[in-house]
Design a protein around this motif. Sequence first.
Motif, PDB file in Angstrom:
ATOM      1  N   GLN A 144      27.944  25.140   1.945  1.00  0.00           N
ATOM      2  CA  GLN A 144      28.109  26.017   3.167  1.00  0.00           C
ATOM      3  C   GLN A 144      28.284  27.415   2.863  1.00  0.00           C
ATOM      4  O   GLN A 144      27.792  28.240   3.304  1.00  0.00           O
ATOM      5  CB  GLN A 144      29.456  25.330   4.074  1.00  0.00           C
ATOM      6  N   VAL A 438      26.704  16.391   6.579  1.00  0.00           N
ATOM      7  CA  VAL A 438      26.151  15.957   7.942  1.00  0.00           C
ATOM      8  C   VAL A 438      27.441  16.291   8.897  1.00  0.00           C
ATOM      9  O   VAL A 438      27.162  17.115  10.087  1.00  0.00           O
ATOM     10  CB  VAL A 438      25.814  14.717   8.338  1.00  0.00           C
ATOM     11  N   ALA A 439      28.664  16.213   8.345  1.00  0.00           N
ATOM     12  CA  ALA A 439      29.857  16.647   9.376  1.00  0.00           C
ATOM     13  C   ALA A 439      29.736  18.032   9.449  1.00  0.00           C
ATOM     14  O   ALA A 439      30.162  18.708  10.497  1.00  0.00           O
ATOM     15  CB  ALA A 439      30.916  16.015   8.683  1.00  0.00           C
ATOM     16  N   ARG A 442      25.826  19.582  10.696  1.00  0.00           N
ATOM     17  CA  ARG A 442      25.380  19.086  11.909  1.00  0.00           C
ATOM     18  C   ARG A 442      26.297  19.079  12.993  1.00  0.00           C
ATOM     19  O   ARG A 442      26.127  19.523  14.292  1.00  0.00           O
ATOM     20  CB  ARG A 442      24.831  17.491  11.851  1.00  0.00           C
ATOM     21  N   PHE A 443      27.734  18.802  12.769  1.00  0.00           N
ATOM     22  CA  PHE A 443      28.703  18.739  13.868  1.00  0.00           C
ATOM     23  C   PHE A 443      29.644  19.899  13.778  1.00  0.00           C
ATOM     24  O   PHE A 443      30.633  19.992  14.635  1.00  0.00           O
ATOM     25  CB  PHE A 443      29.265  17.488  13.653  1.00  0.00           C
ATOM     26  N   GLY A 444      29.477  20.656  12.673  1.00  0.00           N
ATOM     27  CA  GLY A 444      30.335  21.862  12.707  1.00  0.00           C
ATOM     28  C   GLY A 444      31.775  21.629  12.254  1.00  0.00           C
ATOM     29  O   GLY A 444      32.483  22.449  12.866  1.00  0.00           O
ATOM     30  N   ALA A 445      31.931  20.522  11.781  1.00  0.00           N
ATOM     31  CA  ALA A 445      33.345  20.064  11.429  1.00  0.00           C
ATOM     32  C   ALA A 445      33.808  21.140  10.153  1.00  0.00           C
ATOM     33  O   ALA A 445      33.067  21.752   9.642  1.00  0.00           O
ATOM     34  CB  ALA A 445      33.339  18.720  10.584  1.00  0.00           C
ATOM     35  N   THR A 450      37.151  17.892   7.298  1.00  0.00           N
ATOM     36  CA  THR A 450      36.265  17.508   6.294  1.00  0.00           C
ATOM     37  C   THR A 450      37.040  16.980   4.997  1.00  0.00           C
ATOM     38  O   THR A 450      36.742  15.602   4.589  1.00  0.00           O
ATOM     39  CB  THR A 450      34.977  18.391   6.102  1.00  0.00           C
TER      40      THR A 450
END
Length: 467
Positions: A144, A438-439, A442-445, A450
Motif C-alpha cells: 500500500q 484483499v482486505a 479491495r475493502f479498504g481495511a 488488518t
Amino acid sequence: MHSAASTAPRLGPDEPVPTPVGLREALPVWARIAALSFGGPAGQIAVMHRILVEERRWISENRFLHALNFCTLLPGPEAQQLATYVGWLMHGVRGGLLAGGLFVLPGLVAIMALSWIYALYGQAGLVAGLFFGLKAAVLAIVAQAVLRIGRRALRSRVMVALAAAAFVAIFVLDVPFPLIIVAAGVIGYLGGRAGRPEFRAGGGHGSGAAIASGPFLLGDDALPQERATPGATLRSAALWAALWLIPVAALLLVLGPDDVFGRIAVFFSKMAMVTFGGAYAVLAYVAQQAVEHYGWLKPGEMLDGLGMAETTPGPLIMVTQFVGFMAAFRAPGALPPLLAGTLGGLLTTWVTFTPCFLWIFVGAPYVERLRGNAALSGALSAITAAVVGVILNLAVWFALHTVFREVRPVTAGPLRLDVPVLASVDPFALVLALAAIVAVFRFGAGMVPTLAACAAAGMALHGAGLV
C-alpha cells in the motif's frame, strides 16, 4: 493533506486569539500527540495537524506546511522532526527537545518491551503464531505504501523512469541505497535548476486540504523565539554533533570497529545521514544489510520487527531499535545477553535520533531561505521518485522471504537476484498475505484491524499445529 483537515470545522476570523502557552501547558498536548502517533508518518502528521492547527490553533496552516516541506528535505523521520520543529518554533530548543523527545519515547519503551519478549519467547507458543500472522499484514501495508507514494511522486515519464532505475539498481545490481539517493538528488537538482517541469514538486502533503482560518499563536508573519546568528549556529552544531559522534568515537576506540556495538554505532549513524524518503525506503537497505551483510537477523525476523513498529506508537524507523537489540543480544561478549541487547537497542535509538535534533536546531533558523527554491524542490521530487523503486524492492524482498521458506541468490556478472525455491512455498503464509492484500486494497481495511486480524489468524494456526 489530511482527511481530518477536510472534515474539521473552519475557524472564523472573529475567533479569539488563543492564550499563550508555556512549556508546562504544552507538555500534555505533546504527550497526547505521542500517544496517538500510530499509522506511519501520514497518520502521525494528520494527528499533529488536527491538534496543533485545528484544535489548539498554535500554528497557522501555512507555517505548518512550510515546516513539513522543510522536514521532507531532511534525512530522518519527518513526523518526529516536524514535532521538533514546531516545538522549537514555539519555545526554542527546550520546546523542540520536549516535543521531539516525547514523540520517540512511547515507541522506545514499547519496542524495548517487545524485543525482550521476542528474545525470550519469540519462537515459542502463541508468540510465534502472532508474529507469523503479522508478517502477512506487513506485506500488504508495504505494498500500500508503494502505491500511495507512487501516486504522488510518479507524475511524469521521467519520474517513472527514475523509480524503475532505482528498483533495478538495488534489487538486481545491488547498488547501495545511499548512492541511489545521492544520484537521484543530483539529477533532480540539475533538472530543477534547469527549470524542467518534470522536476517541479506538485501537490505535496498538503494538496487538496481545507485550510483552517482564524487567529493563531504563531501566524504566517510571526517570528520564532530564536533567530539565526552565525555564533548560535556554530554552537548548536558543535553541541549536537558532539552528543552524536563522541559516543561513536569512544566505542570504536575502546571496543574496536569489529565489535557489535561499534558496528551498530557506525552503521546506524550512516543511516541517519541518508534516510531520505521515509522509513519504508531505508528499511529496504537496513533489512538487506542486517540480514545479508552483518547476519544480525534472519529475513523473517526483520518482518517481525516491522510488525512491532507498525503496531506501536512512534516513528516507524523505531524498528531499528529491534535490529540493534537482536544484534547485541546474539553477540553479547562478556555482558548478559539481555543487558547487551538493551544497550544495543538504546545505542541504535541514540545514533538514529540525535542527528534529527541537529538538523532541526541548526537548519530551522535558516528555513526561510529554502522557500521557493526550484533546484531543491527538484532534488526532493527526484529522491521521492527513486524511493518508490526502493520501497518496491522492500515489498518484493519481504514477499520472497515470507511466502517461501527457501530463497537462493543467483549471480551473473554484475547481476544478483534472490530466486525463490518454488517447492518451498508456505501455503498458510501465502493465503494470509493474499487475504491481507484483499482486505486492504479491495475493502479498504485500516492498518490496525488488518494487523490484528492477521495476528489472530497466525495464533489460531499455530494453536492448531499448522504452522
